[in-house]
Design an enzyme around this catalytic site. Structure first.
Site, PDB file in Angstrom:
ATOM      1  N   GLU A  98     -26.624 -28.909 -41.877  1.00  0.00           N
ATOM      2  CA  GLU A  98     -26.592 -29.009 -43.338  1.00  0.00           C
ATOM      3  C   GLU A  98     -25.900 -27.797 -43.951  1.00  0.00           C
ATOM      4  O   GLU A  98     -25.920 -26.711 -43.380  1.00  0.00           O
ATOM      5  CB  GLU A  98     -28.046 -29.150 -43.845  1.00  0.00           C
ATOM      6  CG  GLU A  98     -28.248 -29.104 -45.337  1.00  0.00           C
ATOM      7  CD  GLU A  98     -27.600 -30.238 -46.109  1.00  0.00           C
ATOM      8  OE1 GLU A  98     -26.418 -30.535 -45.865  1.00  0.00           O
ATOM      9  OE2 GLU A  98     -28.272 -30.811 -46.992  1.00  0.00           O
ATOM     10  N   ASP A  99     -25.302 -27.999 -45.121  1.00  0.00           N
ATOM     11  CA  ASP A  99     -24.633 -26.878 -45.782  1.00  0.00           C
ATOM     12  C   ASP A  99     -25.640 -25.942 -46.464  1.00  0.00           C
ATOM     13  O   ASP A  99     -25.714 -24.765 -46.154  1.00  0.00           O
ATOM     14  CB  ASP A  99     -23.563 -27.376 -46.782  1.00  0.00           C
ATOM     15  CG  ASP A  99     -24.083 -28.427 -47.773  1.00  0.00           C
ATOM     16  OD1 ASP A  99     -25.288 -28.774 -47.733  1.00  0.00           O
ATOM     17  OD2 ASP A  99     -23.289 -28.907 -48.595  1.00  0.00           O
ATOM     18  N   ASP A 102     -31.845 -26.622 -50.717  1.00  0.00           N
ATOM     19  CA  ASP A 102     -32.212 -26.244 -52.075  1.00  0.00           C
ATOM     20  C   ASP A 102     -33.688 -26.621 -52.260  1.00  0.00           C
ATOM     21  O   ASP A 102     -34.570 -25.907 -51.802  1.00  0.00           O
ATOM     22  CB  ASP A 102     -31.254 -26.977 -53.034  1.00  0.00           C
ATOM     23  CG  ASP A 102     -31.409 -26.557 -54.477  1.00  0.00           C
ATOM     24  OD1 ASP A 102     -31.761 -25.404 -54.737  1.00  0.00           O
ATOM     25  OD2 ASP A 102     -31.174 -27.395 -55.367  1.00  0.00           O
ATOM     26  N   PHE A 151     -25.111 -21.246 -58.072  1.00  0.00           N
ATOM     27  CA  PHE A 151     -24.418 -22.464 -57.665  1.00  0.00           C
ATOM     28  C   PHE A 151     -23.247 -22.105 -56.755  1.00  0.00           C
ATOM     29  O   PHE A 151     -22.331 -21.384 -57.134  1.00  0.00           O
ATOM     30  CB  PHE A 151     -23.942 -23.286 -58.874  1.00  0.00           C
ATOM     31  CG  PHE A 151     -23.615 -24.686 -58.461  1.00  0.00           C
ATOM     32  CD1 PHE A 151     -24.617 -25.651 -58.377  1.00  0.00           C
ATOM     33  CD2 PHE A 151     -22.315 -25.034 -58.088  1.00  0.00           C
ATOM     34  CE1 PHE A 151     -24.323 -26.936 -57.938  1.00  0.00           C
ATOM     35  CE2 PHE A 151     -22.021 -26.323 -57.653  1.00  0.00           C
ATOM     36  CZ  PHE A 151     -23.020 -27.275 -57.579  1.00  0.00           C
ATOM     37  N   ARG A 164     -14.115 -27.928 -52.206  1.00  0.00           N
ATOM     38  CA  ARG A 164     -14.541 -28.074 -50.803  1.00  0.00           C
ATOM     39  C   ARG A 164     -13.556 -27.414 -49.844  1.00  0.00           C
ATOM     40  O   ARG A 164     -13.908 -27.003 -48.752  1.00  0.00           O
ATOM     41  CB  ARG A 164     -14.636 -29.563 -50.415  1.00  0.00           C
ATOM     42  CG  ARG A 164     -15.803 -30.301 -51.026  1.00  0.00           C
ATOM     43  CD  ARG A 164     -15.994 -31.629 -50.279  1.00  0.00           C
ATOM     44  NE  ARG A 164     -16.751 -32.592 -51.052  1.00  0.00           N
ATOM     45  CZ  ARG A 164     -18.081 -32.645 -51.114  1.00  0.00           C
ATOM     46  NH1 ARG A 164     -18.804 -31.765 -50.461  1.00  0.00           N
ATOM     47  NH2 ARG A 164     -18.685 -33.570 -51.826  1.00  0.00           N
TER      48      ARG A 164
HETATM   49  P1  IMP Z   1     -32.008 -30.497 -51.769  1.00  0.00           P
HETATM   50  O1  IMP Z   1     -32.396 -31.884 -51.403  1.00  0.00           O
HETATM   51  O2  IMP Z   1     -32.476 -30.134 -53.147  1.00  0.00           O
HETATM   52  O3  IMP Z   1     -32.435 -29.472 -50.747  1.00  0.00           O
HETATM   53  O4  IMP Z   1     -30.442 -30.499 -51.923  1.00  0.00           O
HETATM   54  C1  IMP Z   1     -29.591 -30.189 -50.914  1.00  0.00           C
HETATM   55  C2  IMP Z   1     -28.206 -30.683 -51.258  1.00  0.00           C
HETATM   56  O5  IMP Z   1     -27.841 -30.365 -52.588  1.00  0.00           O
HETATM   57  C3  IMP Z   1     -27.200 -29.979 -50.369  1.00  0.00           C
HETATM   58  O6  IMP Z   1     -26.918 -30.789 -49.272  1.00  0.00           O
HETATM   59  C4  IMP Z   1     -26.009 -29.826 -51.261  1.00  0.00           C
HETATM   60  O7  IMP Z   1     -25.180 -30.950 -51.093  1.00  0.00           O
HETATM   61  C5  IMP Z   1     -26.546 -29.854 -52.644  1.00  0.00           C
HETATM   62  N1  IMP Z   1     -26.582 -28.483 -53.174  1.00  0.00           N
HETATM   63  C6  IMP Z   1     -27.652 -27.669 -53.262  1.00  0.00           C
HETATM   64  N2  IMP Z   1     -27.323 -26.491 -53.782  1.00  0.00           N
HETATM   65  C7  IMP Z   1     -25.997 -26.534 -54.030  1.00  0.00           C
HETATM   66  C8  IMP Z   1     -25.045 -25.593 -54.566  1.00  0.00           C
HETATM   67  O8  IMP Z   1     -25.347 -24.451 -54.921  1.00  0.00           O
HETATM   68  N3  IMP Z   1     -23.755 -26.025 -54.646  1.00  0.00           N
HETATM   69  C9  IMP Z   1     -23.372 -27.266 -54.267  1.00  0.00           C
HETATM   70  N4  IMP Z   1     -24.218 -28.173 -53.747  1.00  0.00           N
HETATM   71  C10 IMP Z   1     -25.516 -27.810 -53.637  1.00  0.00           C
HETATM   72 MG    MG Z   2     -25.146 -31.831 -48.954  1.00  0.00          MG
END
Ligand code: IMP
Ligand code: MG
Length: 180
Positions: A98-99, A102, A151, A164
């Site tokens: 995963e990138d 959050d 962000f 990207r």
């Molecule tokens: P989560 O389900 O809230 O943990 O969201 C994770 C996903 O939200 C990641 O796979 C990202 O694609 C996106 N995401 C979370 N933070 C960022 C950010 O700072 N920039 C861009 N995408 C983000």
């Molecule tokens: Mg993602």
């Protein structure tokens, strides 16, 4: 004048060393295993491609794409698989790539979903972790770097599908907050 300012957070050099470090740990931990990397599209594509080139063990690679919607209450989320993996994972070791983590909802959903196929193990490798933002209890087994609540864009990670392609990692601020 651009609406956003990109502030460099992680240089290409630092990314290389973070990825190398993760690859070394993974190569050690999964030596002799049948490892399947499940990359979450689209954000983790660049991370995956650098990571696999640093691994010293054979792996299989598959991809999943997820869509997430805010539903009703603030913390509740609807997550949907829009492209599923095609590799059978039963009895295999699975590592999700995963990138950014959050809130943690995405990874919790995917980890639970993959576990239904009876893999030998399911673990998580995240390049970046916004630990302070977590809404559900989930931790990555491998984390490249912890980041503040900003962000992030670049190195596969987008803002409305842009940025990207950037080779380094930035955080976005509104341009009016620009200092010097
Ligand atoms: P989560 O389900 O809230 O943990 O969201 C994770 C996903 O939200 C990641 O796979 C990202 O694609 C996106 N995401 C979370 N933070 C960022 C950010 O700072 N920039 C861009 N995408 C983000
Ligand atoms: Mg993602």
């Amino acid at each position: 004048m651009d609406k956003h300012r990109l502030n460099r957070l992680i240089t290409a050099e630092e990314i290389t060393s973070i990825v190398k470090n993760l690859a070394d740990q993974i190569s050690r931990d999964y030596n002799g295993r049948e490892l399947i990397l499940v990359c979450i599209l689209k954000g983790a594509f660049m991370f995956l491609s650098d990571l696999v080139r640093q691994l010293k063990i054979p792996v299989q690679i598959d991809f999943v794409r997820l869509a997430s919607y805010r539903a009703g209450m603030e913390t509740s989320r609807m997550i949907e698989i829009t492209k599923d993996i095609e590799t059978p994972v039963e009895g295999k070791d699975v590592l999700i790539i995963e990138d950014i983590i959050d809130s943690g909802h995405t990874l919790q959903f995917l980890k639970d979903r993959l576990a239904l196929s009876n893999p030998r193990s399911v673990k998580i490798c995240a390049l970046l972790d916004k630990k302070a933002r977590r809404e559900v209890e989930i931790e990555a087994d491998y984390v490249g770097k912890e980041v503040e609540n900003v962000f992030i864009v670049g190195y596969g990670i987008d803002f409305n599908e842009t940025y990207r392609d950037l080779p380094e990692i930035y955080y976005v601020t509104p341009n009016e907050q620009q200092k010097s």
